[in-house]
Design a protein around this motif. Structure first.
Motif, PDB file in Angstrom:
ATOM      1  N   UNK A   1     -43.694   6.506   1.220  1.00 55.87           N
ATOM      2  CA  UNK A   1     -44.730   6.555   0.393  1.00 55.87           C
ATOM      3  C   UNK A   1     -46.455   6.307   1.143  1.00 55.87           C
ATOM      4  N   UNK A   2     -46.214   5.407   2.243  1.00 60.50           N
ATOM      5  CA  UNK A   2     -47.278   5.001   3.156  1.00 60.50           C
ATOM      6  C   UNK A   2     -47.715   6.187   3.943  1.00 60.50           C
ATOM      7  N   UNK A   3     -46.722   6.992   4.381  1.00 57.86           N
ATOM      8  CA  UNK A   3     -47.095   8.211   5.137  1.00 57.86           C
ATOM      9  C   UNK A   3     -47.621   9.248   4.217  1.00 57.86           C
ATOM     10  N   UNK A   4     -46.881   9.636   3.124  1.00 55.53           N
ATOM     11  CA  UNK A   4     -47.286  10.511   1.968  1.00 55.53           C
ATOM     12  C   UNK A   4     -49.006  10.290   1.406  1.00 55.53           C
ATOM     13  N   UNK A   5     -49.220   9.114   1.495  1.00 55.42           N
ATOM     14  CA  UNK A   5     -50.611   8.790   0.780  1.00 55.42           C
ATOM     15  C   UNK A   5     -51.540   8.414   2.003  1.00 55.42           C
ATOM     16  N   UNK A   6     -51.059   8.463   3.391  1.00 58.78           N
ATOM     17  CA  UNK A   6     -52.132   8.119   4.320  1.00 58.78           C
ATOM     18  C   UNK A   6     -52.489   6.463   4.360  1.00 58.78           C
ATOM     19  N   UNK A   7     -51.661   5.796   3.752  1.00 56.97           N
ATOM     20  CA  UNK A   7     -52.116   4.317   3.483  1.00 56.97           C
ATOM     21  C   UNK A   7     -52.375   3.699   4.952  1.00 56.97           C
ATOM     22  N   UNK A   8     -53.290   3.211   5.292  1.00 56.97           N
ATOM     23  CA  UNK A   8     -53.524   2.526   6.559  1.00 56.97           C
ATOM     24  C   UNK A   8     -53.115   1.053   6.605  1.00 56.97           C
ATOM     25  N   UNK A   9     -53.207   0.383   5.378  1.00 54.62           N
ATOM     26  CA  UNK A   9     -52.863  -1.160   5.454  1.00 54.62           C
ATOM     27  C   UNK A   9     -52.084  -1.123   3.872  1.00 54.62           C
ATOM     28  N   UNK A  10     -51.137  -2.517   4.072  1.00 52.99           N
ATOM     29  CA  UNK A  10     -50.340  -2.623   3.144  1.00 52.99           C
ATOM     30  C   UNK A  10     -50.927  -4.175   2.471  1.00 52.99           C
ATOM     31  N   UNK A  11     -50.736  -4.273   1.207  1.00 54.95           N
ATOM     32  CA  UNK A  11     -50.817  -5.718   0.600  1.00 54.95           C
ATOM     33  C   UNK A  11     -49.608  -5.844  -0.194  1.00 54.95           C
ATOM     34  N   UNK A  12     -48.853  -6.722   0.254  1.00 55.20           N
ATOM     35  CA  UNK A  12     -47.419  -7.126  -0.579  1.00 55.20           C
ATOM     36  C   UNK A  12     -47.549  -8.284  -1.140  1.00 55.20           C
ATOM     37  N   UNK A  13     -47.229  -8.603  -2.417  1.00 52.75           N
ATOM     38  CA  UNK A  13     -47.195  -9.616  -3.066  1.00 52.75           C
ATOM     39  C   UNK A  13     -45.626 -10.415  -3.201  1.00 52.75           C
ATOM     40  N   UNK A  14     -45.677 -11.541  -2.742  1.00 55.37           N
ATOM     41  CA  UNK A  14     -44.440 -12.426  -3.119  1.00 55.37           C
ATOM     42  C   UNK A  14     -43.291 -11.677  -2.518  1.00 55.37           C
ATOM     43  N   UNK A  15     -42.212 -11.459  -3.136  1.00 55.12           N
ATOM     44  CA  UNK A  15     -41.042 -10.703  -2.481  1.00 55.12           C
ATOM     45  C   UNK A  15     -41.164  -9.301  -2.333  1.00 55.12           C
ATOM     46  N   UNK A  16     -42.217  -8.853  -2.557  1.00 53.44           N
ATOM     47  CA  UNK A  16     -42.616  -7.624  -2.349  1.00 53.44           C
ATOM     48  C   UNK A  16     -42.860  -7.384  -0.607  1.00 53.44           C
ATOM     49  N   UNK A  17     -43.130  -8.504  -0.056  1.00 54.18           N
ATOM     50  CA  UNK A  17     -43.252  -8.656   1.492  1.00 54.18           C
ATOM     51  C   UNK A  17     -42.011  -8.295   2.043  1.00 54.18           C
ATOM     52  N   UNK A  18     -40.890  -8.363   1.419  1.00 55.75           N
ATOM     53  CA  UNK A  18     -39.375  -7.888   2.151  1.00 55.75           C
ATOM     54  C   UNK A  18     -39.319  -6.733   2.311  1.00 55.75           C
ATOM     55  N   UNK A  19     -40.107  -5.944   1.299  1.00 57.00           N
ATOM     56  CA  UNK A  19     -39.969  -4.383   1.350  1.00 57.00           C
ATOM     57  C   UNK A  19     -41.079  -3.733   2.169  1.00 57.00           C
ATOM     58  N   UNK A  20     -42.180  -4.389   2.701  1.00 56.85           N
ATOM     59  CA  UNK A  20     -43.203  -3.964   3.534  1.00 56.85           C
ATOM     60  C   UNK A  20     -42.814  -3.285   5.003  1.00 56.85           C
ATOM     61  N   UNK A  21     -43.254  -1.743   5.018  1.00 58.32           N
ATOM     62  CA  UNK A  21     -42.894  -1.146   5.950  1.00 58.32           C
ATOM     63  C   UNK A  21     -42.989  -1.769   7.370  1.00 58.32           C
ATOM     64  N   UNK A  22     -42.096  -1.518   8.435  1.00 57.15           N
ATOM     65  CA  UNK A  22     -42.283  -2.142   9.709  1.00 57.15           C
ATOM     66  C   UNK A  22     -43.275  -1.286  10.289  1.00 57.15           C
ATOM     67  N   UNK A  23     -44.428  -1.942  11.037  1.00 55.85           N
ATOM     68  CA  UNK A  23     -45.603  -1.600  11.505  1.00 55.85           C
ATOM     69  C   UNK A  23     -46.798  -1.037  10.827  1.00 55.85           C
ATOM     70  N   UNK A  24     -46.638  -1.207   9.614  1.00 59.72           N
ATOM     71  CA  UNK A  24     -47.878  -1.085   8.582  1.00 59.72           C
ATOM     72  C   UNK A  24     -48.494  -2.541   8.595  1.00 59.72           C
ATOM     73  N   UNK A  25     -49.550  -2.514   9.164  1.00 64.15           N
ATOM     74  CA  UNK A  25     -50.348  -3.572   9.149  1.00 64.15           C
ATOM     75  C   UNK A  25     -50.886  -4.190   7.896  1.00 64.15           C
TER      76      UNK A  25
END
Lengths: 214, 86
Positions: free
Chosen positions: A77-101
């Motif tokens: 999804x990050x690739x598809x949307x061109x997301x340059x950064x991630x904000x993950x909440x609580x357990x969501x951090x566990x599925x934060x893509x590797x390499x996405x700051x």
């Protein structure tokens, strides 16, 4: 897999992937998460909040999913949307893509997410006159899957959650102390806080402008 | 120490129940918890116990948790005090 996402357009600015908290905490933090996104969109940051496959509006059977599949879904999804950064909440951090700051807000380990859900099941069971043991439940769950707090988790999900850790490279941790006030994911009833949403959005917006992405 | 436990417990309960500052101070030993407050379901209780463990540095075994221990504020406070042996 077709999954839906809440998309708040910030115009010409950068795109931020927002990964929700998991399971029950995801429901409790949902409104607060959207409040934070509204503020970010108002400052020119496009926010994409996906449903994790198997959760929320998703029609994918949760029992077929695991932590690795979730992380892959977030990466694509990050690739598809061109997301340059991630904000993950609580357990969501566990599925934060590797390499996405980006940022992890009050990240939880997989072990603590799982422990809390198993505990809830034991407490509910005891009220219903059913005695269950933590270790025995997990041993069975790793093989057959386990119904926890109304979520039918597969064996792979249980086994991976026990060990799951959030990636740390290029990630800044936002602690609850930085946001102020009491932790909303603890609330027995979902609620929101304008002050906390302001603080969390400000940390992310300032961070994005400092790295020149905004 | 006993007073600190009382204050910490009130703060944690205030966070979980979404009480305004000051409201948690009005909890008495007889204030009913599990089974008395509909919003305090098994998931919320699990979160409450985990928070108590983290903030007070104790470990609560699952088989120690029952309706009696969580029945009212007094029983929960006594349980935690016993854990910390004060």
């Amino acid at each position: 897999m077709e999954e839906s996402a809440l998309w708040l357009d910030g115009g010409a600015g950068p795109t931020l992937l927002v990964i929700p908290a998991l399971f029950d905490e995801g429901n409790r933090l949902r409104r607060q998460t959207v409040e934070v996104m509204r503020r970010l969109a108002a400052s020119g940051i496009t926010c994409v909040l996906p449903d994790l496959p198997g959760l929320n509006e998703s029609t994918t059977p949760l029992a077929d999913l695991d932590v690795d599949l979730w992380r892959k879904a977030m990466a694509s999804l990050a690739l598809q949307t061109g997301a340059r950064r991630v904000l993950a909440l609580r357990g969501g951090a566990l599925v934060s893509p590797d390499g996405l700051a980006g940022w992890h807000y009050a990240p939880a380990t997989g072990a603590s997410v799982l422990r809390q859900m198993v505990r809830a099941r034991i407490i509910a069971g005891r009220e219903a006159g059913r005695e269950e043991k933590h270790d025995a439940l997990l041993a069975k769950g790793r093989i057959e899957g386990l119904d926890l707090a109304g979520y039918a988790l597969g064996g792979a999900m249980i086994a991976q959650l026990e060990r799951a850790e959030a990636p740390q490279d290029d990630i800044s941790i936002i602690s609850q102390d930085m946001v102020g006030g009491s932790a909303l994911w603890l609330r027995a009833e979902a609620s929101e806080s304008r002050e906390q949403a302001d603080a969390l959005a400000a940390i992310v917006a300032v961070g994005l402008s400092m790295v020149g992405v905004a | 120490m006993t007073q600190n436990i009382d204050q910490s417990l009130r703060r944690i309960l205030g966070d979980v129940l979404g009480l305004k500052p000051g409201q948690a101070d009005s909890l008495t030993d007889d204030s009913g918890l599990f089974g008395h407050l509909p919003e305090l379901d098994s998931m919320a209780v699990a979160g409450l116990l985990t928070e108590i463990e983290d903030r007070l540095g104790i470990v609560i075994e699952d088989d120690e948790v029952d309706g009696d221990m969580m029945a009212d504020y007094g029983s929960l406070r006594r349980f935690v005090e016993d854990k910390l042996a004060v």
